[in-house]
Design an enzyme around this catalytic site. Structure first.
Site: not given
Length: 453
Positions: A43-44
């Site tokens: 998700v980063k």
């Protein structure tokens, strides 16, 4: 032709997948937002692009500059992708509790990796917060990302992840459940969803050793709650600016063991190979099951890929060493089965105390059986030797028979573990197991503790 101009254009629009077996006891529709489909497998990637583009726009990051960040690994990977495409250098400062796979991957994509100790205060000059800031001050033409307090972090999820979830659920989402670290995901997604429907509940998953849950419930930053933990990617010993507690309806804490066990369960029961924080999220979800109704639509976010934990949660030896492996240990043979082939270290009655001490150091053991030509006749442990040394500084040159204690009890392979446990006393720190072929193996208190579930 349908193609992307570079890998960054493939970030986002990750799938929403219905969970089945692992959430069978939850009476609601549970959907996983699987962020491993991003090119950096987490998700980063989303906020890495946003933070860099915003820093470029206002002049904090200049052409040819060096990006510096403290990371648990995933943010570093996202930053590395952007740095490669845009031509920046990258220094990632990472704590030593993070998996080796994360460190190796960062190096593979061109980042310089600086490893710092985990078990220090955030203000300690050795902490990865402090080292990141120092490197930014010392490095010419550099920019310190500071994902914890960089509000572009949560803005990325407000602009991207939140709208995706709303669209994918056709606005029917009732609960969002996610692990909280920097706070960017829960705050950005939470703000967007609550603007669309204030009744949507936002739940954060915390870990033991972190301050979030108690601070949210009481407003007290309790330093007594801070201690080292194993779970990666969630929990903090600081209060990042990205965590907007007003958007969060509640927290639940998950143990290191449960997070690790459920990380493996997701792979085995749903065929989704995801990381440690996903395991924590699923266990947290199950802890919250009384909050869900049949008509609810619950979205849980899976942060990163299981490939970054193959040496940890997906490794039987690593799990076993920490007592996380769910094994059915009922007999003496179950305790020693994974090291039954190791040689039993002994010392003879006429050998010197110094020989026993040397053997303890060499093999990193605390107890040794004593033998003579007739078999087991005694035992020594580090406590005995220490007491003898205090009483007589010349004890090292005395024969073992002068300081040895009683021999360790001997049991058969099939002896129930309950019976083995009863043989451990203040005076007795080990039990020998008869392997039936003239050989023996040792069980220590440490082995018994490791078998406790």
């Amino acid at each position: 032709m349908d193609f992307s101009n570079n890998i960054l254009e493939t970030i986002g629009n990750t799938p929403l997948v219905k969970l089945n077996k692992i959430v069978a006891e939850i009476d609601a529709l549970v959907l996983a937002k699987v962020e491993t489909f991003n090119p950096g497998n987490s998700v980063k990637d989303r906020m890495a692009v946003k933070m860099i583009e915003d820093a470029e726009a206002d002049g904090r990051l200049k052409p040819g500059g060096t990006i510096i960040e403290g990371t648990s690994g995933n943010t570093g990977m996202g930053l590395a992708l952007v740095a490669i495409i845009k031509g920046y250098k990258l220094i990632c400062v990472i704590s030593d509790k993070q998996s080796k796979e994360k460190m190796d991957i960062l190096r593979a994509v061109g980042a310089k990796v600086v490893v710092c100790p985990t078990d220090v205060e955030p203000t300690d000059p050795r902490s990865y917060y402090s080292v990141s800031k120092r490197l930014a001050e010392e490095t010419p033409n550099s920019w310190y990302v500071n994902q914890y307090d960089n509000m572009s972090n949560s803005l990325a999820h407000y602009e991207q992840t939140g709208p995706e979830i709303w669209k994918q659920t056709d606005g029917k989402i009732t609960h969002f459940v996610v692990g909280v670290g920097t706070g960017g995901t829960i705050s950005g997604v939470g703000r967007y969803l609550k603007e669309k429907n204030p009744n949507i509940k936002i739940w954060g998953i915390d870990t033991y050793g972190s301050v979030f849950k108690k601070y949210h419930e009481t407003g007290i930053f309790d330093e007594n709650e801070i201690y080292s933990y194993i779970t990666e990617g969630i929990g903090e010993d600081i209060l990042p600016k990205n965590v907007d507690f007003s958007l969060i309806d509640g927290f639940t804490k998950v143990t290191d063991k449960d997070a690790a066990v459920y990380t493996r369960k997701i792979a085995l029961e749903e065929a989704i190979f995801v990381g440690n924080s996903a395991g924590a999220c699923i266990k947290g979800l199950l802890q919250l099951k009384e909050h869900f109704k049949p008509e609810d639509v619950v979205v849980v976010l899976f942060h990163d890929s299981g490939s970054r934990y193959v040496g940890k949660m997906f490794n039987d030896d690593w799990m076993r060493e920490r007592g996380f492996l769910e094994e059915n240990i009922t007999k003496a043979e179950d305790v020693i089965k994974d090291h039954i082939d190791k040689q039993l270290i002994v010392v003879r009655t006429e050998e010197l105390v110094s020989h026993a001490i040397e053997r303890m150091r060499k093999y990193k053991i605390s107890q040794i059986p004593v033998v003579d030509i007739n078999g087991f006749v005694g035992s020594v442990d580090e406590t005995d030797l220490f007491r003898s040394y205090v009483a007589d500084k010349n004890v090292a040159e005395k024969p073992i028979k002068e300081v040895m204690g009683k021999p360790f009890p001997i049991v058969k392979l099939g002896t129930p573990i309950e019976e083995v446990s009863k043989l451990f006393t203040k005076e007795n720190d080990a039990v020998l197991v008869d392997l039936g072929n003239g050989n023996h193996h040792i069980i220590t208190k440490y082995d018994i503790i490791g078998a406790i579930k």
